[in-house]
Design a protein around this motif. Structure first.
Motif, mmCIF file in Angstrom:
data_model
loop_
_atom_site.group_PDB
_atom_site.id
_atom_site.type_symbol
_atom_site.label_atom_id
_atom_site.label_comp_id
_atom_site.label_asym_id
_atom_site.label_seq_id
_atom_site.Cartn_x
_atom_site.Cartn_y
_atom_site.Cartn_z
ATOM 1 N N THR A 1 0.858 -1.186 0.000
ATOM 2 C CA THR A 1 0.000 0.000 0.000
ATOM 3 C C THR A 1 0.900 1.245 0.000
ATOM 4 O OG1 THR A 1 -0.069 0.239 2.404
ATOM 5 C CG2 THR A 1 -1.736 -1.221 1.388
ATOM 6 N N ASN A 2 0.332 2.384 -0.283
ATOM 7 C CA ASN A 2 1.098 3.638 -0.211
ATOM 8 C C ASN A 2 1.650 3.852 1.188
ATOM 9 O OD1 ASN A 2 0.464 4.173 -2.867
ATOM 10 N ND2 ASN A 2 -1.230 5.553 -2.376
ATOM 11 N N ILE A 3 0.853 3.551 2.204
ATOM 12 C CA ILE A 3 1.267 3.718 3.603
ATOM 13 C C ILE A 3 2.458 2.820 3.914
ATOM 14 C CG2 ILE A 3 0.525 3.470 6.012
ATOM 15 C CD1 ILE A 3 -1.259 5.556 4.903
ATOM 16 N N GLU A 4 2.394 1.556 3.483
ATOM 17 C CA GLU A 4 3.493 0.622 3.734
ATOM 18 C C GLU A 4 4.765 1.070 3.034
ATOM 19 O OE1 GLU A 4 0.999 -3.554 4.292
ATOM 20 O OE2 GLU A 4 1.427 -2.807 2.271
ATOM 21 N N LEU A 5 4.655 1.446 1.765
ATOM 22 C CA LEU A 5 5.832 1.884 1.019
ATOM 23 C C LEU A 5 6.447 3.122 1.656
ATOM 24 C CD1 LEU A 5 7.780 1.631 -1.358
ATOM 25 C CD2 LEU A 5 6.134 2.917 -2.745
ATOM 26 N N TYR A 6 5.630 4.065 2.055
ATOM 27 C CA TYR A 6 6.143 5.273 2.704
ATOM 28 C C TYR A 6 6.870 4.916 4.001
ATOM 29 C CZ TYR A 6 6.455 9.933 4.666
ATOM 30 O OH TYR A 6 6.935 11.100 5.207
ATOM 31 N N ASP B 1 1.620 -2.006 16.235
ATOM 32 C CA ASP B 1 0.535 -1.044 16.056
ATOM 33 C C ASP B 1 0.711 -0.372 14.693
ATOM 34 O OD1 ASP B 1 -0.602 -1.692 18.587
ATOM 35 O OD2 ASP B 1 0.895 -0.401 19.549
ATOM 36 N N SER B 2 0.831 0.959 14.654
ATOM 37 C CA SER B 2 0.971 1.639 13.361
ATOM 38 C C SER B 2 2.432 1.971 13.030
ATOM 39 C CB SER B 2 0.133 2.921 13.349
ATOM 40 O OG SER B 2 0.596 3.804 14.347
#
Length: 154
Positions: free
Chosen positions: A19-24, A60-61
């Motif tokens: 995902t974009n979040i994971e890649l970032y 968590d995040s």
């Protein structure tokens, strides 16, 4: 041991499934550790990521740890594990060992029972030796940090 108390969510994905979040989060952690902490100016985005699998340990995040699983023929003739990092927030908790155990398991799942080669920072040789890696060849300089290739045979 402290690391038994930490609950991680493990994800291993091909580049195009991130995902974009994971890649970032991956790029941010790699820059935080390799560029800022280790004071190395180098091109982290090396056009290999697209052909690799990306192993992430999330708390968590927060991306707590990461390793890039590299198919044979891309970095070395063997399968390899690279960009092995833990966040400074979890260092000393056993997270690096958890990451390496998962990386070895994922390499076997993805690529079969095959030798694995890494380019290890010299100071980390004893850590990788615990997982069956043996130094091979001469020490070399990579971005101002002494490295040595290590191989784990099947």
């Amino acid at each position: 041991m402290a690391h038994n108390l930490i609950n991680y969510i493990q994800r291993c994905k091909a580049f195009y499934d991130l995902t974009n979040i994971e890649l970032y989060a991956i790029l941010r952690l790699r820059n935080e550790v390799f560029v800022v902490e280790q004071n190395c100016a180098f091109q982290d985005a090396d056009n290999k990521d697209q052909k690799c699998y990306h192993l992430m340990l999330w708390q968590d995040s927060m991306l707590a740890a990461y390793a890039r699983l590299v198919p044979a023929g891309l970095s070395y003739k063997e399968v390899s594990i690279g960009r092995i990092i833990t966040s400074s927030a979890v260092r000393g908790t056993g997270t690096g060992s958890i990451l390496m155990q998962h990386a070895l398991e994922e390499c076997q799942r993805l690529f079969g029972n095959t030798p694995i080669r890494i380019g290890a920072q010299v100071y980390a040789q004893p850590f990788y030796a615990k997982f069956g890696f043996k130094a091979e060849g001469d020490i070399y300089d990579e971005d101002g940090i002494p490295h040595v290739e290590m191989v784990r045979t099947t």
